[in-house]
Structures are given as C-alpha cells and as structure tokens.
Scaffold this motif. Structure first.
Motif, mmCIF file in Angstrom:
data_model
loop_
_atom_site.group_PDB
_atom_site.id
_atom_site.type_symbol
_atom_site.label_atom_id
_atom_site.label_comp_id
_atom_site.label_asym_id
_atom_site.label_seq_id
_atom_site.Cartn_x
_atom_site.Cartn_y
_atom_site.Cartn_z
ATOM 1 N N ARG A 82 -47.658 -5.861 129.185
ATOM 2 C CA ARG A 82 -47.677 -5.692 130.644
ATOM 3 C C ARG A 82 -48.941 -6.322 131.245
ATOM 4 N N ALA A 83 -50.066 -6.149 130.558
ATOM 5 C CA ALA A 83 -51.318 -6.739 131.036
ATOM 6 C C ALA A 83 -51.218 -8.264 131.056
ATOM 7 N N ILE A 85 -48.513 -10.077 131.375
ATOM 8 C CA ILE A 85 -47.608 -10.464 132.460
ATOM 9 C C ILE A 85 -48.299 -10.336 133.814
ATOM 10 N N SER A 86 -49.032 -9.243 134.025
ATOM 11 C CA SER A 86 -49.684 -9.052 135.332
ATOM 12 C C SER A 86 -50.799 -10.064 135.543
ATOM 13 N N VAL A 87 -51.520 -10.421 134.489
ATOM 14 C CA VAL A 87 -52.593 -11.396 134.620
ATOM 15 C C VAL A 87 -52.016 -12.792 134.843
ATOM 16 N N GLN A 88 -50.873 -13.092 134.230
ATOM 17 C CA GLN A 88 -50.234 -14.397 134.432
ATOM 18 C C GLN A 88 -49.803 -14.560 135.887
ATOM 19 N N ASP A 89 -49.411 -13.466 136.521
ATOM 20 C CA ASP A 89 -48.972 -13.508 137.915
ATOM 21 C C ASP A 89 -50.149 -13.610 138.893
ATOM 22 N N ASP A 90 -51.330 -13.241 138.431
ATOM 23 C CA ASP A 90 -52.513 -13.238 139.278
ATOM 24 C C ASP A 90 -53.252 -14.568 139.118
ATOM 25 N N THR A 91 -53.266 -15.365 140.163
ATOM 26 C CA THR A 91 -53.907 -16.686 140.092
ATOM 27 C C THR A 91 -55.430 -16.594 140.079
ATOM 28 N N ASP A 92 -55.980 -15.483 140.539
ATOM 29 C CA ASP A 92 -57.436 -15.313 140.560
ATOM 30 C C ASP A 92 -57.977 -14.742 139.250
ATOM 31 N N MET A 98 -57.785 -13.190 130.072
ATOM 32 C CA MET A 98 -56.389 -13.428 129.683
ATOM 33 C C MET A 98 -56.306 -13.831 128.213
ATOM 34 N N GLU A 99 -57.184 -14.713 127.800
ATOM 35 C CA GLU A 99 -57.187 -15.171 126.405
ATOM 36 C C GLU A 99 -57.510 -14.004 125.463
ATOM 37 N N GLY A 100 -58.453 -13.155 125.857
ATOM 38 C CA GLY A 100 -58.808 -11.996 125.036
ATOM 39 C C GLY A 100 -57.650 -11.027 124.883
ATOM 40 N N VAL A 101 -56.936 -10.773 125.966
ATOM 41 C CA VAL A 101 -55.782 -9.860 125.908
ATOM 42 C C VAL A 101 -54.690 -10.465 125.016
ATOM 43 N N LYS A 102 -54.459 -11.788 125.153
ATOM 44 C CA LYS A 102 -53.445 -12.448 124.327
ATOM 45 C C LYS A 102 -53.812 -12.387 122.843
#
Length: 170
Positions: A82-83, A85-92, A98-102
């Motif tokens: 979910r994190a 997906i939500s970060v991918q939707d957030d352009t800022d 994002m890389e760390g969560v992935k």
C-alpha cells in the motif's frame, strides 16, 4: 528273561509312552515357537509403522511451524505494498524513500519465499474457490475469470495461508 514277569513288555510300553509324550511336547513347543515368531514380527511391524508415522508428523510440524508467524507477516507485506502504491501516486514523494520501501518489500518477500511462502496472484486466471475469495463482480472481466485482485493470497508449502480477495467476471 522271565516270561511270567513280562518286564520286557512293560519296558517297551513305558518307552513308547515316553516317546509319545516327547513327541506331543515337541509339537507344543513348535507351536509356541511359531506363535512367538509371529508375535515378534507383528511387534516389529508395529514399531516400524509407529516410527514412520512419528517421522511424518515431525516433518509436517517442521514444514508448517511458521504458519501462524507467516500469516501475521502478511499484514506487514500488505502495508508495504500500500505504501508503494501511495508513493507512486504522489509526484512530490522522495525517490529515496520510495526505493527504501521497495527494497524492504522485496527483502521481506525473499525471506518469506525462502521459508516456503508463495504469492497467490490470480490476475487473469480462472476463478478457483479453493484459492480465491470472490468479494465482488468485475464487469470488464470474462465470465469466471479473475478481473481485479484486491488483496493477494499466500500459501505456505502448498497449504493456503490466505485466499486472494478478487472480483470475478460474470
């Protein structure tokens, strides 16, 4: 030899009686030996079967010992997805975060895979009630085909931990 006493005939009769008694006793002993051998063979077979059952149960226990723990980790995995997906939707969003969560998500999946947990992601597959939980209808999907996967399912060494929640075509 005195014919009046018949000691010879009595001795012969006594010897014949002794021989018959010995033969009867030998037969009894042979039966007892046979029964003892059969009893020993049965006991050995029962011991062997019990040992095999115990080994199978120990293997099964080892194989599924992590079931409860793995099932609880699935919620963590879902939250990481979910994190992402939500970060991918957030352009800022920060690319490093994002890389760390992935990487954390991938690392957790790798650990689960090494321990026998596999993803059940039925996107585009035929609906299977044993692996999937239908929670709605997907109007864009073909009949009996999984259209939308709302939550992935997981299995542990072939045993279902959690069914995939899906929408199915009608």
């Amino acid at each position: 030899f005195n014919p009046e006493t018949n000691d010879g005939d009595n001795a012969t009769i006594e010897n014949e009686v002794d021989i018959e008694a010995f033969k009867a006793r030998i037969s009894e002993l042979e039966v007892e030996v046979k029964q003892s051998k059969e009893s020993t063979a049965r006991a050995n077979a029962e011991t062997y079967n019990a040992q095999k059952r115990m080994e199978q149960e120990a293997d099964k226990s080892k194989k599924f010992a992590l079931q409860k723990f793995a099932k609880e980790l699935l919620e963590v995995l879902d939250n990481l997805e979910r994190a992402i997906i939500s970060v991918q939707d957030d352009t800022d969003a920060d690319d490093a975060i994002m890389e760390g969560v992935k990487l954390t998500h991938k690392s957790l999946l790798d650990v689960l895979n090494k321990n026998g947990v596999e993803v059940v992601d039925p996107q585009g597959e035929k609906f299977d009630a044993d692996l999937h939980e239908a929670v709605g209808i997907d109007t864009d999907a073909d009949a009996d085909i999984v259209g939308t996967v709302l939550q992935k399912g997981y299995s542990l060494n072939g045993r279902l931990l959690r069914p995939a929640m899906v929408r199915v075509g009608q």
